[in-house]
Design an enzyme around this catalytic site. Structure first.
Site, PDB file in Angstrom:
ATOM      1  N   ARG A  45       0.854  -1.184   0.000  1.00  0.00           N
ATOM      2  CA  ARG A  45       0.000   0.000   0.000  1.00  0.00           C
ATOM      3  C   ARG A  45       0.888   1.231   0.000  1.00  0.00           C
ATOM      4  O   ARG A  45       2.105   1.134   0.142  1.00  0.00           O
ATOM      5  CB  ARG A  45      -1.047  -0.018   1.134  1.00  0.00           C
ATOM      6  CG  ARG A  45      -0.663  -0.662   2.424  1.00  0.00           C
ATOM      7  CD  ARG A  45       0.432   0.009   3.176  1.00  0.00           C
ATOM      8  NE  ARG A  45       0.177   1.420   3.343  1.00  0.00           N
ATOM      9  CZ  ARG A  45       1.095   2.334   3.583  1.00  0.00           C
ATOM     10  NH1 ARG A  45       2.382   2.002   3.686  1.00  0.00           N
ATOM     11  NH2 ARG A  45       0.792   3.599   3.726  1.00  0.00           N
ATOM     12  N   ARG A  88      -7.569  -0.404  -6.905  1.00  0.00           N
ATOM     13  CA  ARG A  88      -7.842   0.707  -5.978  1.00  0.00           C
ATOM     14  C   ARG A  88      -8.011   1.982  -6.815  1.00  0.00           C
ATOM     15  O   ARG A  88      -7.221   2.230  -7.720  1.00  0.00           O
ATOM     16  CB  ARG A  88      -6.689   0.880  -4.963  1.00  0.00           C
ATOM     17  CG  ARG A  88      -6.505  -0.335  -4.058  1.00  0.00           C
ATOM     18  CD  ARG A  88      -5.582  -0.053  -2.895  1.00  0.00           C
ATOM     19  NE  ARG A  88      -6.214   0.795  -1.899  1.00  0.00           N
ATOM     20  CZ  ARG A  88      -5.569   1.361  -0.872  1.00  0.00           C
ATOM     21  NH1 ARG A  88      -4.265   1.178  -0.747  1.00  0.00           N
ATOM     22  NH2 ARG A  88      -6.206   2.111   0.005  1.00  0.00           N
ATOM     23  N   ASP A 236      -1.896  10.790  -2.247  1.00  0.00           N
ATOM     24  CA  ASP A 236      -2.316   9.731  -3.187  1.00  0.00           C
ATOM     25  C   ASP A 236      -2.631  10.301  -4.558  1.00  0.00           C
ATOM     26  O   ASP A 236      -2.559   9.593  -5.565  1.00  0.00           O
ATOM     27  CB  ASP A 236      -3.528   8.988  -2.629  1.00  0.00           C
ATOM     28  CG  ASP A 236      -3.088   8.089  -1.495  1.00  0.00           C
ATOM     29  OD1 ASP A 236      -3.009   8.575  -0.355  1.00  0.00           O
ATOM     30  OD2 ASP A 236      -2.750   6.918  -1.774  1.00  0.00           O
ATOM     31  N   ASN A 246      -5.330  12.377   0.337  1.00  0.00           N
ATOM     32  CA  ASN A 246      -4.425  11.527   1.133  1.00  0.00           C
ATOM     33  C   ASN A 246      -5.288  10.777   2.151  1.00  0.00           C
ATOM     34  O   ASN A 246      -6.522  10.950   2.196  1.00  0.00           O
ATOM     35  CB  ASN A 246      -3.341  12.382   1.815  1.00  0.00           C
ATOM     36  CG  ASN A 246      -2.240  11.536   2.425  1.00  0.00           C
ATOM     37  OD1 ASN A 246      -1.727  10.618   1.783  1.00  0.00           O
ATOM     38  ND2 ASN A 246      -1.884  11.781   3.671  1.00  0.00           N
TER      39      ASN A 246
END
Ligand code: MRU
Length: 342
Positions: A45, A88, A236, A246
């Site tokens: 991740r 994701r 992110d 984020n």
């Protein structure tokens, strides 16, 4: 530091972050489906690490394609890329890395499929190596913002574990530490998946960087007491206007930092900057399973069975709350990013 992701003996080897800090275990992914499942289940991740892993997943999937005809090979690789891209939705590095692998493939037209397969492995390794180099450059730029004696608050894990190595936000902290500055890190535990408690605290302790763990709801009180000098987090996805997606809770930290006149920095490489997305309002926020909130790691229940749960994995911090964004090219105001990275 243990590598988060690497290509090893024809497999993608991942440090299983869902087992940390208690167990240091690895998963050897021998097919792209296992790579995709590992991303979905947060075994790997953090935006840059997800990107590197997906690129290696594409390279791995490519090795299993039986044809020697280039066009049939390209056709067969499409669904593999789609499968990895569906894991994701928020971290843009995932889509960036898959797109880069596709572009590499397109540039290899005319070469034998055997050559193409080898070149895809090499490209994924280049993405990994570049990520580490960018993190070190970010560290060099960002370390000037940290002074001897500073206490720095961070949220989630934006460290070596979230990248190919060294880290983004923790890379900046690591660089300041390596320069001999006496600093201390306050790590938000980061409910519900506890990346701060399980990963940031573990990673900093490995490097002997002083770290104190707090629950997320303590940050405001510490700021009010003057115990935090600055905040540094990762990202992110950064939209064209400088809004930053984020880990959920980042927005609250930014609001608190503003209220207490504490600088709030974001550290991220260009692979996290998404100029095609005009603002944070257009960023898809991943919704995750209720069980992440109602139980502790599928163990004891901490909420009544059947309770309605809302579990967004990320939030958006508007550009006006961000003091500056630290990149591998230097430090920019959020509204300067689009011009610099266009
Ligand atoms: O759900 P995760 O653990 O993948 O979320 C990670 C984060 O939000 C990080 O802060 C972000 O990816 C930056 S990592 C350098």
């Amino acid at each position: 530091m243990i590598p988060t992701v690497e290509w090893k003996d024809g497999a993608v080897r991942l440090l299983d972050q869902s087992r940390l800090p208690e167990h240091v275990e690895f998963i050897d992914c021998r097919d792209y489906q296992t790579v995709a499942a590992a991303i979905r289940e947060l075994r790997v991740r953090g935006a840059p690490a997800i990107g590197v892993t997906a690129a290696m997943g594409v390279a791995l999937g490519a090795q299993g394609i039986g044809t020697v005809d280039y066009d049939s090979f390209v056709k067969a690789l499409g669904p593999i890329c789609d499968h990895l891209a569906a894991t994701r939705p928020t971290a843009v590095n995932l889509f960036w890395a898959i797109e880069r692998m596709k572009q590499t493939l397109a540039s290899l037209r005319g070469r034998s499929v055997m050559d193409v397969k080898r070149a895809l492995i090499e490209e994924s390794q280049r993405i990994l190596d570049e990520d580490i180099a960018m993190n070190k450059a970010m560290g060099r730029h960002g370390a000037v913002l940290i002074q001897d004696g500073h206490t720095i608050l961070t949220h989630c894990n934006a460290g070596a574990l979230a990248t190919a190595g060294y880290g983004t936000a923790l890379g900046v902290i690591r660089a300041a530490w390596e320069q001999g500055k006496k600093i201390r890190v306050i790590a938000d535990e980061t409910r519900p998946v506890l990346q701060g408690a399980r990963l940031t605290a573990w990673e900093l302790m490995q490097d002997k960087i002083p770290v104190t763990l707090i629950t997320d709801n303590m940050a405001g009180s510490l700021m009010r007491q003057g115990l935090i000098h600055l905040c540094v987090v990762g990202a992110d996805r950064i939209a064209a206007n400088g809004d930053v997606a984020n880990k959920i809770g980042t927005y609250s930290v930014a609001v608190l930092a503003k209220a207490h006149h504490i600088p709030f920095y974001v550290a991220a490489p260009y692979s996290t900057i998404d100029l095609a997305t005009p603002s944070g309002d257009h960023i898809t926020i991943e919704q995750r399973r209720p069980e992440e909130i109602t139980s502790i790691f599928n163990g004891p229940m901490i909420a009544p069975k059947g309770v309605t749960v809302f579990n967004p994995a990320f939030d958006v911090t508007p550009a006006e709350l961000i003091t500056a964004i630290i990149t591998e090219r230097g430090i920019f105001k959020p509204n300067e990013l689009a011009k610099e990275f266009r």
